[in-house]
Scaffold this motif. Structure first.
Motif, PDB file in Angstrom:
ATOM      1  N   UNK A 103      48.878  80.891  55.156  1.00  0.00           N
ATOM      2  CA  UNK A 103      49.359  82.420  55.009  1.00  0.00           C
ATOM      3  C   UNK A 103      49.445  82.673  53.775  1.00  0.00           C
ATOM      4  N   UNK A 104      48.913  83.696  53.144  1.00  0.00           N
ATOM      5  CA  UNK A 104      49.205  83.902  51.664  1.00  0.00           C
ATOM      6  C   UNK A 104      49.224  85.710  51.350  1.00  0.00           C
ATOM      7  N   UNK A 105      48.782  85.803  50.219  1.00  0.00           N
ATOM      8  CA  UNK A 105      48.971  87.179  49.884  1.00  0.00           C
ATOM      9  C   UNK A 105      48.017  87.403  48.488  1.00  0.00           C
ATOM     10  N   UNK A 106      47.646  88.599  48.258  1.00  0.00           N
ATOM     11  CA  UNK A 106      46.898  88.809  47.026  1.00  0.00           C
ATOM     12  C   UNK A 106      47.431  88.683  45.598  1.00  0.00           C
ATOM     13  N   UNK A 107      48.587  88.399  45.718  1.00  0.00           N
ATOM     14  CA  UNK A 107      49.346  88.491  44.317  1.00  0.00           C
ATOM     15  C   UNK A 107      48.481  87.539  43.221  1.00  0.00           C
ATOM     16  N   UNK A 108      48.441  87.860  42.100  1.00  0.00           N
ATOM     17  CA  UNK A 108      47.686  87.229  41.005  1.00  0.00           C
ATOM     18  C   UNK A 108      48.767  86.490  39.875  1.00  0.00           C
ATOM     19  N   UNK A 109      49.922  86.919  39.956  1.00  0.00           N
ATOM     20  CA  UNK A 109      50.851  86.619  39.084  1.00  0.00           C
ATOM     21  C   UNK A 109      50.912  87.199  37.829  1.00  0.00           C
ATOM     22  N   UNK A 110      49.963  88.368  37.620  1.00  0.00           N
ATOM     23  CA  UNK A 110      49.693  88.860  36.225  1.00  0.00           C
ATOM     24  C   UNK A 110      50.949  89.544  35.680  1.00  0.00           C
ATOM     25  N   UNK A 111      51.745  89.986  36.772  1.00  0.00           N
ATOM     26  CA  UNK A 111      53.108  90.845  36.230  1.00  0.00           C
ATOM     27  C   UNK A 111      53.929  89.858  35.486  1.00  0.00           C
ATOM     28  N   UNK A 112      54.286  88.748  36.375  1.00  0.00           N
ATOM     29  CA  UNK A 112      55.119  87.755  35.827  1.00  0.00           C
ATOM     30  C   UNK A 112      54.781  87.176  34.486  1.00  0.00           C
ATOM     31  N   UNK A 113      53.430  86.837  34.401  1.00  0.00           N
ATOM     32  CA  UNK A 113      52.881  86.353  32.851  1.00  0.00           C
ATOM     33  C   UNK A 113      52.914  87.331  31.923  1.00  0.00           C
ATOM     34  N   UNK A 114      52.867  88.860  32.244  1.00  0.00           N
ATOM     35  CA  UNK A 114      53.221  89.574  31.231  1.00  0.00           C
ATOM     36  C   UNK A 114      54.698  89.854  30.883  1.00  0.00           C
ATOM     37  N   UNK A 162      67.436  83.734  21.356  1.00  0.00           N
ATOM     38  CA  UNK A 162      68.686  82.987  22.097  1.00  0.00           C
ATOM     39  C   UNK A 162      68.940  83.226  23.497  1.00  0.00           C
ATOM     40  N   UNK A 163      68.195  84.170  24.223  1.00  0.00           N
ATOM     41  CA  UNK A 163      68.192  84.476  25.683  1.00  0.00           C
ATOM     42  C   UNK A 163      67.341  83.279  26.253  1.00  0.00           C
ATOM     43  N   UNK A 164      67.914  82.960  27.469  1.00  0.00           N
ATOM     44  CA  UNK A 164      67.061  82.246  28.203  1.00  0.00           C
ATOM     45  C   UNK A 164      66.800  82.962  29.715  1.00  0.00           C
ATOM     46  N   UNK A 165      65.455  83.022  29.790  1.00  0.00           N
ATOM     47  CA  UNK A 165      65.022  83.931  30.897  1.00  0.00           C
ATOM     48  C   UNK A 165      64.005  83.003  31.879  1.00  0.00           C
ATOM     49  N   UNK A 166      64.421  83.213  33.013  1.00  0.00           N
ATOM     50  CA  UNK A 166      63.762  82.523  34.087  1.00  0.00           C
ATOM     51  C   UNK A 166      63.035  83.446  34.841  1.00  0.00           C
ATOM     52  N   UNK A 167      61.590  83.490  35.085  1.00  0.00           N
ATOM     53  CA  UNK A 167      60.618  84.122  35.722  1.00  0.00           C
ATOM     54  C   UNK A 167      60.041  83.492  36.719  1.00  0.00           C
ATOM     55  N   UNK A 168      59.835  83.896  38.029  1.00  0.00           N
ATOM     56  CA  UNK A 168      58.953  83.495  38.946  1.00  0.00           C
ATOM     57  C   UNK A 168      57.915  84.562  39.201  1.00  0.00           C
ATOM     58  N   UNK A 169      56.648  83.951  39.564  1.00  0.00           N
ATOM     59  CA  UNK A 169      55.700  85.019  39.720  1.00  0.00           C
ATOM     60  C   UNK A 169      54.494  84.472  40.609  1.00  0.00           C
ATOM     61  N   UNK A 170      53.639  85.157  41.147  1.00  0.00           N
ATOM     62  CA  UNK A 170      52.438  84.724  41.955  1.00  0.00           C
ATOM     63  C   UNK A 170      52.751  84.653  43.173  1.00  0.00           C
ATOM     64  N   UNK A 171      51.860  84.299  44.145  1.00  0.00           N
ATOM     65  CA  UNK A 171      52.043  84.223  45.573  1.00  0.00           C
ATOM     66  C   UNK A 171      52.196  82.857  46.084  1.00  0.00           C
ATOM     67  N   UNK A 172      52.883  82.898  47.184  1.00  0.00           N
ATOM     68  CA  UNK A 172      52.888  81.138  47.841  1.00  0.00           C
ATOM     69  C   UNK A 172      52.100  81.180  48.683  1.00  0.00           C
TER      70      UNK A 172
END
Length: 399
Positions: free
Chosen positions: A209-220, A189-199
């Motif tokens: 301009x970017x960074x090496x984030x793959x977004x794996x932590x947010x996916x997990x 019933x909880x609604x969870x909003x997650x952002x992940x990865x680099x912009x």
């Protein structure tokens, strides 16, 4: 003590994919036992799964001809920590929905009490039948069952549509979650909003301009929340993975796109987790055409990107929890605590990016979780999925 996973394979073409599930689990140190229905043996042999699991494969002949002192379906049902049925055919789905037991697999289901993960696979028209969807919903109403949605794509019948079984890695990930949680749905019933990865902040159509984030932590985090019963929205930057089909996935590129998406979803969220590595600055000027090398400026004028998490921190409602991440080198706690206070966060995950096997791009991570009440949780080096579960455990205990 080793984890014990019992896998039931039914008669669908996707049965061959389960070999990868069995092999992966064994390599991870999980004890695996496999049952095959009569129809499943038309697609895959007992020898194949026995070789991969390093244990006898069970068939209906073993059920009816067992010479064990106790019935085989009772022993298997009591043995399993998790029961997985993949692929789940329309026929077996109907049997399970109505509590029928006419073979080893269905008898073992009724003789067990552990969580059951089901991964259906069938033709699109079959999957969309009213009777099949009714049976599916009946099973999901039973708290023992954890269902994986079907994906869209090219099916074995050459039809393009829904009905594909979840991929082996997705099934393994769900099994890992169930082994961790023992099937609890504390986020139901909880609604969870997650952002992940680099912009990515572009100078011209090919440079950014970017960074090496793959977004794996947010996916997990999205996977763990989903497996614990939450409704999940995932806003993510450029990534080489696909979000689970049950997740509302919103792809973005720039920080401004991420801001727009996050603010657009904010009102529907109970918990907001900002694990994205959002740019702090961007080129002041953007060229719609690729700049020649000789036209590149010797110094690049920059401007500050709006701070998304600070904006959310200032506008969140009383019932909403906002969790941030602080990727740091050296002392990770002091800057994380400062960020926690300055941006009005309810909690922050401080993780080192200068330690081996943790941080950007890794499948593993470690961190110190801090909240505004002064609580502290040290998360040891572990998989990012396990770390996500640590975070949700801590969130639940501090509510």
């Amino acid at each position: 003590m080793l984890s014990r996973v019992l896998i039931g394979i039914t008669g669908g073409i996707a049965a061959y994919k389960v070999c990868e599930v069995i092999s992966t689990l064994f390599k991870q140190g999980v004890e695996v036992r496999v049952m095959l229905t009569k129809s499943a043996r038309e697609f895959i042999t007992p020898l194949s799964v026995a070789t991969l699991s390093r244990h006898q494969a069970y068939t209906d002949e073993d059920f009816w001809q067992s010479t064990n002192s106790r019935p085989l379906h009772i022993e298997l049902g009591e043995w399993a920590d998790i029961l997985v049925i993949a692929p789940l055919t329309a026929n077996t789905l109907a049997k399970l929905a109505y509590g029928m037991a006419d073979n080893l697999l269905t008898n073992t289901v009724l003789a067990s009490k552990c969580p059951i993960l089901i991964a259906p696979a069938m033709n699109t028209d079959m999957w969309e039948q009213i009777a099949v969807q009714r049976n599916w919903q009946m099973l999901l109403a039973d708290t023992r069952y954890h269902g994986m949605g079907t994906a869209s794509g090219l099916l074995a019948c050459d039809r393009v549509g829904k009905g594909r079984m979840a991929e082996p890695l997705e099934i393994v990930t769900y099994i890992q979650s169930l082994l961790y949680t023992q099937g609890k749905r504390d986020l139901l019933g909880k609604r969870i909003l997650i952002s992940t990865g680099g912009t990515r902040e572009f100078l011209d159509p090919v440079r950014f301009i970017g960074n090496p984030s793959t977004g794996k932590m947010g996916l997990a985090l999205a996977q763990a929340a989903l497996h614990r019963g939450a409704n999940v929205t995932l806003v993510y930057g450029v990534a080489d993975w696909e979000a689970p089909v049950e997740v509302k996935a919103v792809p973005v590129v720039s920080a401004e796109e991420m801001r727009t998406a996050m603010l657009g979803e904010l009102g529907n969220a109970d918990i907001i987790i900002m694990s994205a590595a959002v740019a702090d600055v961007k080129p002041r000027d953007f060229s719609t055409e690729k700049l020649a090398k000789k036209a590149l400026p010797e110094s690049l004028p920059l401007e500050v990107v709006i701070d998304i998490i600070a904006e959310i921190g200032n506008s969140k409602q009383a019932h909403q929890k906002l969790i941030g991440f602080a990727a740091q080198t050296g002392d990770i706690v002091t800057p994380a605590l400062e960020k926690l206070q300055r941006k009005n966060l309810d909690g922050i995950v401080a993780n080192p990016i200068d330690k081996e096997n943790s941080g950007f791009g890794s499948d593993r991570n470690q961190a110190i979780y801090l909240d505004k009440q002064g609580n502290r949780l040290e998360i040891p080096l572990c998989s990012k999925l396990e770390m996500a579960h640590y975070i949700f455990d801590f969130l639940g205990s501090s509510s």
